[in-house]
Design an enzyme around this catalytic site. Structure first.
Site, PDB file in Angstrom:
ATOM      1  N   LYS A   1      45.595 -56.235  50.580  1.00  0.00           N
ATOM      2  CA  LYS A   1      44.374 -55.487  50.306  1.00  0.00           C
ATOM      3  C   LYS A   1      44.762 -54.070  49.932  1.00  0.00           C
ATOM      4  CE  LYS A   1      39.998 -53.931  52.159  1.00  0.00           C
ATOM      5  NZ  LYS A   1      39.017 -54.073  53.241  1.00  0.00           N
TER       6      LYS A   1
ATOM      7  N   LYS B   1      43.166 -58.654  47.029  1.00  0.00           N
ATOM      8  CA  LYS B   1      41.940 -57.905  46.791  1.00  0.00           C
ATOM      9  C   LYS B   1      42.268 -56.483  46.373  1.00  0.00           C
ATOM     10  CE  LYS B   1      38.071 -56.121  49.388  1.00  0.00           C
ATOM     11  NZ  LYS B   1      37.514 -55.945  50.694  1.00  0.00           N
TER      12      LYS B   1
END
Ligand code: PBG
Length: 336
Positions: free
Chosen positions: A204, A261
């Site tokens: 992330k 992400k």
């Protein structure tokens, strides 16, 4: 150039593009509603549907409306939703205390959705950002200059167990603390939730593309500044090898699904992760990616349905098995 110029070619790749039927035979990637996880935002009470300014068509919904929406999502063939709470400011504090309230908004939402649409899988975020007054994903250290890793993980473990108890299918640690996947797995098993899966936000990034989401859950406003810096835990967008390392740690700690992400600007990371593990890979097409496509379409600069489709196709082609996307419902309808 003479009119009758002819090449003697062994290979003419255009042959297979000549007709729609040939093109469909050689199509390598197909997206379908079953690839999607639809993120939804829940708010307390029964307000009028509040559209999120920078995310046209995305609303903060009451529990009752979420339940209705989940019925429609299930009927569209979408297998899962990711639920995010937007808390009233008065419930937030430095320690994110509300996260461990057994009657907190997200847990009531999960129970309501599970009761109404039991076949639909539910993913919930394990992170403190909706609950902290400073908007960080964890609690701060004594000096208040960093997020305290281990104390945060302790709280996340309790959160995960409460979410499992409420009936979620996947707990999704999105906090990027070290060691949280292993600790959460242990806590779930110790509490008897061996069947609750962990979808780890493994790679992330500290991305500017989360802007509209922070407006949606109010985590930017909470800090009183838009300059919330998560660089001490979220990854540097400059790094690729580190993503593979983070993912391998999460798999070793027991992650069932790993996630990259954002997605669109990180297709190389999705492919890298895909090649380095046999576990299923999820990708999150985040709020800013959605906002960008809608904004350009509103200006008349991009064709919305085609750009939407292409953006999701690219993410799947890069190697994602499942995609969290705010386009889920619209895309599923378009695919019917
Ligand atoms: C926070 C969280 C974020 C998103 C999902 N979980 C934002 C952040 O890290 O600040 C972003 C999703 C999106 O932008 O659509 N735990």
């Amino acid at each position: 150039m003479p009119q009758n110029f002819k090449l003697e070619l062994t290979h003419r790749p255009r042959r297979l593009r000549r007709h729609a039927s040939r093109r469909s035979l050689v199509e390598e990637t197909v997206i379908r509603p079953a690839d999607f996880i639809a993120p939804l935002f829940v708010v307390e009470g029964s307000p009028a549907r509040e559209e999120i300014g920078s995310m046209p068509g995305v609303f903060r919904l009451s529990i009752a409306d979420i339940v209705k929406e989940c019925g429609e999502i299930h009927a569209l063939g979408i297998p899962a939703v990711a639920l995010f709470p937007k808390l009233e400011v008065r419930l937030k504090d430095e320690a994110g205390t509300e996260a461990l309230n057994p009657e907190t908004l997200i847990l009531r939402t999960v129970r309501a959705v599970k009761a109404a649409v039991p076949e639909l899988s539910i993913v919930t975020d394990v992170a403190l950002d909706p609950y902290t007054s400073h908007g960080h994903d964890g609690v701060l250290n004594a000096e208040k200059d960093n997020v305290d890793n281990d104390r945060t993980v302790g709280i996340l473990c309790e959160m995960a167990v409460m979410q499992a108890q409420a009936g979620v299918d996947f707990v999704a640690p999105s906090d990027m603390m070290d060691g949280r996947v292993g600790a959460i797995r242990k806590a779930l098993d110790a509490a008897g939730y061996t069947d609750t899966a962990v979808m780890a936000y493994s790679a992330k990034y500290n991305s500017a593309y989360y802007g509209p989401f922070r407006e949606a859950v109010g985590s930017a406003q909470a800090a009183g500044t838009k300059l919330l810096n998560k660089a001490t835990y979220q990854m540097n967008p400059a790094n690729r090898r580190e993503a593979v390392e983070e993912m391998l740690l999460d798999v070793a700690e027991g992650a069932d699904v790993v996630m990259v992400k954002p997605a669109g600007a990180y297709l190389d990371i999705i492919r890298e992760v895909r090649n380095a593990t046999l576990r299923p890979v999820a990708a999150y097409q985040v709020s800013g990616e959605y906002a960008q496509i809608h904004a350009a379409a509103r200006m008349g600069w991009l064709d919305l349905p085609r750009t939407r489709h292409e953006s999701l196709l690219a993410i799947k082609r890069a190697g994602a098995d499942m995609i969290l996307t705010y386009f889920a419902q619209a895309m599923a309808k378009a695919l019917q």
